[in-house]
Structures are given as C-alpha cells and as structure tokens.
Design an enzyme around this catalytic site. Structure first.
Site, short mmCIF file in Angstrom:
data_model
loop_
_atom_site.label_atom_id
_atom_site.label_comp_id
_atom_site.label_asym_id
_atom_site.label_seq_id
_atom_site.Cartn_x
_atom_site.Cartn_y
_atom_site.Cartn_z
CB CYS A 1 31.51 1.16 63.73
SG CYS A 1 33.36 -0.14 64.55
CB ALA B 1 27.55 2.58 73.26
CG HIS B 2 28.94 -1.73 70.31
ND1 HIS B 2 27.83 -3.04 70.06
CD2 HIS B 2 29.42 -1.81 71.26
CE1 HIS B 2 28.26 -3.25 71.73
NE2 HIS B 2 28.93 -2.91 71.90
CG ASN B 3 25.25 -3.35 67.23
OD1 ASN B 3 26.59 -3.96 67.54
ND2 ASN B 3 25.19 -3.74 65.49
CB SER C 1 22.69 -3.43 71.32
OG SER C 1 23.31 -4.14 70.97
#
Length: 346
Positions: free
Chosen positions: A220, A241-243, A261
């Site tokens: 998330c 991974a996140h974002n 990201s």
C-alpha cells in the site's frame, strides 16, 4: 464439457472440413492428442503430426495444403495460434467459474455485500463494510480485509490476502498466496541507529483486467495509492513497493522488484529479475531485459535496455563482446609491452 466441431468453429470464426458433428471434450498438443481432443497446428515443423494424430479435430490455417489424407476434422482459421489461445481462455474461464454458492465455515463481515452468482470457499474471510460485485469467486483460505471493493467477475484464489481499503476492478485475477495492500517498507532512521516504522495510511488500486501472480506482493502507499492500471499482468514473485505506478497493459515477469514511488509507463515489458531503484520513471513501451538494473529514468519511448546499470541493448551487446575479449586483449598488451625497449632513465 463437450462441444461439437461445428460449435467450436463458430466460437473461433472458422470453417469445417470433415465431420462437424464430432464431439470434442478436451484440448491437447497435436503430437499427444487422442480421440475426443482438439489440437492446433501453427508451426509447420509439426505438420507431419497432422497425418498421424488421433485428435478428433485440428485447427489449421486456410493456406495449409494437405499432402496426405487426414483422419481428423479440420477447422480452418486465419490465425490458428490465436484461435487456440481463445479456446484455452474459454476453457479455463468455464472451469474456474463453475463453482457457486457458499461453503462453510466462511465469514462475511457486518455491513458487507456480495453480488449474485458468487462463490465463497471454506475458511474464506471477508471483513466488514466490503462491497463485492457479481460473479466474484473467493476461494478457500482467502482473506479480504475491511472496506475492500471488488468488481464483477474477479477471482481471488486460495490463500490470497487482500488488506483493508484495497480497490480491485472487474475481471481481475489474484492468484494463490498473493498479498495486496500490505504495509510498504518505510522506516525512519533514529539518532541511536535504530529505525522507527512510518505508518502507511494509503491503499492499493487495481484497475480492470489486472492479474497478480502467485506469491506476488503489492504494498500500500504511504499516502495516496499504489496503482496498477488496466490490463497490467504481474507474474509470480514480483514486488511492487509503496506508491509504485504500473501503466496499462504492462507485463512484469517473475522476481522483478520495483522500489518505492517509481512509475512504469504503458505497454512496457520487464523481464525476469529486473530491478528498479526508487523515484524513477520508465517511458511508455520500454523493454528491460532479464537481470537488468535500472538506476535512472527512461524518457524516450520504445527503448530496449539491458545490463547493470541498464543502457541501450545494442551498446550493451557490443560492450559485452569487448568484455569477453579482455583476457586476450590483456595478453596481447603484455606481449606488446615486453617487445618495446625499456624507457630511458632520466
């Protein structure tokens, strides 16, 4: 399931030569097929099997000439490989979606709803205030957290874990053991050298027609959403991974890891064991070959990159050719140095 050759021809848009009423109940390779099986011939090197196969029917191209008598019925289509692929999809969908109803024990949390035609397997768990559409299949031991939204005709396979607040579109497939929405890897270094967990309060959004492979993980977002756009296909053992954002109809092969990201464009191809550092972007239609590491953004569309660090495929291949010759080049340099007179001392 059983169909006639004529019915199959209608599905794939082909014409029949032979017995259109013959029954077909399975799909098989042309060299292995037996009575009642349907096979296909797309590669001419397999043509000899056409005259010996025991298959009831074979999908072939319109241009294929017959050099000998053929016992099987023929279904002639413009593209035999695509037609057989369509039948495989039809067969897999029919067999996967045959289950309906609720097995016990299973849990449907308070305030949660699920549409008509659904299936909930034994020991599956759906949390509170979830909304699941029609024909959603939740196989045994699957976990769905609170406030999850799942679109029509999506399949959650056995043992998959969907964390709270995840949004999943229509016709998605989450395969066995996949984890969608777990906390991202965010830790703040402390003065004493320890690390403190940063709360991850975002979610994951999977758009329509997304596939998440077995034991893949999609973290998330720290804030906002980790986003996998329409039609993207994620293989087994992939880490997002996140974002992270994955573009439309992008395919990502096994053991690839994309750091936080980073953004992958539309129609990209990431082969096995590719790694992306965080906070970079890949332009649309970028291809990264296997075991490559990408350390900076790719701005130009349509590039093929290879190596670590990854750069242009042709340049990398030339560099690899030179690298292989280094021992020989070193030997020649040593011979050349020995053949030269020693420099005079000043």
């Amino acid at each position: 399931m059983q169909f006639t050759v004529g019915q199959i021809a209608q599905v794939v848009g082909g014409t029949v030569e032979g017995n259109a009423s013959a029954a077909v109940s399975s799909l098989a390779k042309i060299e292995e097929a037996g009575p009642g099986a349907l096979a296909f011939l797309a590669n001419t090197k397999y043509e000899p099997f056409l005259y010996t196969t025991q298959a009831t029917a074979v999908i072939v191209s319109p241009e294929l000439p017959l050099r000998q008598p053929v016992a099987a019925a023929l279904i002639r289509v413009a593209d035999p490989y695509s037609a057989f692929t369509k039948l495989l999809e039809f067969y897999a969908q029919a067999t996967r979606t045959a289950r309906r109803g609720v097995e016990q024990p299973s849990v449907l949390g308070e305030g949660s709803t699920i549409g008509a035609g659904h299936y909930r397997g034994a020991f599956s768990y759906i949390g509170e205030n979830c909304v699941l559409g029609e024909n959603v299949l939740v196989f045994p031991h699957a976990f769905i957290g609170d406030r999850v939204r799942i679109g029509d005709n999506t399949i959650i396979h056995a043992g998959a874990k969907i964390y709270a607040d995840t949004i999943i579109g229509q016709r998605c497939v989450i395969k066995a053991g996949a984890v969608v929405g777990t906390d991202g890897f965010g830790f703040a270094p402390q003065p004493d050298g320890s690390y403190r967990a940063i709360p991850q309060i975002g979610n994951v959004v999977l758009e329509d027609d997304v596939s998440i492979g077995a034991n893949a993980t999609v973290d998330c977002a720290t804030m906002g959403s980790t986003l996998v756009r329409q039609g993207a296909k994620i293989d087994n053992l992939v880490q997002l991974a996140h974002n992270v954002e994955v573009g439309r109809h992008t395919v990502i092969a096994a053991q690839t890891g994309i750091s936080g990201s980073s953004k992958v464009g539309d129609y990209c191809v990431l082969a096995g064991q590719v790694g992306l550092v965080g906070h970079i972007a890949l332009a649309n239609r970028t291809t990264i070959t296997a075991q490559s590491g990408v350390q900076k953004s790719v701005r130009q569309e349509g590039q093929v990159l290879q190596g670590y660090p990854a750069f242009g495929l042709k340049e990398n291949q030339r560099a690899t050719a030179v690298y292989r010759r280094l021992p020989e080049l070193e030997r020649r340099l040593t011979v050349l140095e020995k053949s030269q007179p020693a420099p005079e001392k000043l």
